[in-house]
Design a protein around this motif. Structure first.
Motif: not given
Length: 341
Positions: A11-12, A336-341
């Protein structure tokens, strides 16, 4: 030993896209250009940083031979995403022509154009001859030609040959590589560096080490900036992704066999399509290929980032079905945005 707490998270860092503009079996280059524009427009909405296309010639399954024209086409159909070359194969072109082309692109789409430069011809020797008419140039010409391009972008009142447009424009120049050669040159010149780990994984760590050790701050880059390209096929389940990935395997099987084919649809199994030696060679080339569900791919990409600590990851997705390809990139953007997985 670096503290794991200080390491980068997925995400960084930014994610970007490498589009080889594949020609699908039974389709045309015109069809490929339409899907490329559609993918770029989605990528822009989803927050990918840049969208690059690579110069290849005499390949039945790749439609990106006139790379600068396609960059203009994609940039003209998007508004914010950076668009560029991953890369322009410099041995095929006069440096002045490259500077003029990218000066034109930067004038049309200011602040959005990247010039990635490669040292390989992007084709076979016979086609290289057709492109250049002779092969008298050598590896030693590459640093001089890179610097010549950079000089054309500079303002020099005494220059007798000028790039118009081009002179005085800030077009970021990236060096691309699949060995330590480009890494050292990028470091010495203080330029950003992109490594082709999506097809040449063996030298990745050595190249990153050389780049970091040789980096000298420059007027364009005060701190080093390294990007690595990987293959990613992500779907809702591991099984679905593994099925889709057979297109990737078939594409690289054709590379090692030297056979020219358009991109093939996925198959139920690669068994019987490759022998043990071919399978080994393909999987070696595809070492940095991450396939699976969102959870699987997130873990694999984070492990890759832990290993390399690159500043950006570029993703190539050899997926036959356009809707599945879009879905793969959408999942990636969510990871990448931290909204999945």
């Amino acid at each position: 030993m670096e503290n794991k707490a200080n390491k980068k998270k997925l995400t960084d860092i930014p994610l970007s896209i490498l589009d080889l503009v594949p020609i699908l079996s039974g389709k045309t280059a015109a069809d490929s250009f339409k899907t490329t524009v559609d993918l770029a427009q989605h990528a822009e909405r989803w927050g990918f940083k840049r969208y690059w296309m690579a110069e290849h010639h005499n390949m039945a399954g790749i439609a990106s031979s006139a790379t600068s024209i396609l960059i203009g086409h994609v940039a003209g159909n998007t508004t914010t995403i950076r668009v560029g070359s991953g890369g322009v194969m410099l041995p095929n072109h006069a440096p002045l022509v490259v500077a003029e082309q990218f000066g034109t692109l930067e004038s049309l789409y200011p602040g959005r154009i990247d010039l990635g430069i490669g040292r390989a011809p992007g084709t076979d020797q016979l086609t290289s001859m057709a492109l250049r008419r002779d092969l008298h140039g050598s590896v030693e010409d590459f640093p001089n030609n890179v610097q010549e391009i950079r000089n054309y972008f500079a303002i020099d009142p005494t220059a007798r040959v000028r790039a118009v447009p081009g002179e005085g424009l800030e077009v970021p120049v990236w060096l691309l590589g699949s060995s330590t050669y480009g890494a050292q040159l990028a470091g010495m010149l203080g330029l950003p560096y992109a490594f082709a780990s999506h097809f040449a994984p063996a030298s990745l760590h050595a190249a990153l080490k050389v780049y970091r050790e040789s980096f000298q701050p420059s007027d364009v880059l005060q701190e080093l900036y390294a990007m690595a390209c990987v293959n990613v096929v992500v779907a809702d389940t591991d099984e679905e992704a593994n099925h889709l990935a057979t297109t990737l395997y078939a594409s690289f099987l054709n590379v090692i066999r030297g056979t020219a084919k358009q991109m093939q649809p996925p198959v139920d199994s690669m068994d019987g399509l490759w022998d043990a030696s071919e399978k080994y060679n393909v999987l070696q080339m595809l070492r940095y290929s991450f396939t699976g569900s969102p959870k699987t791919v997130k873990e694999e990409m984070q492990a890759f980032l832990d290993e390399t600590q690159v500043d950006e990851i570029m993703v190539a997705a050899h997926i036959y079905d356009h809707a599945a390809r879009l879905h793969s990139y959408k999942i990636l953007s969510d990871l990448q945005k931290g909204t999945a997985g």
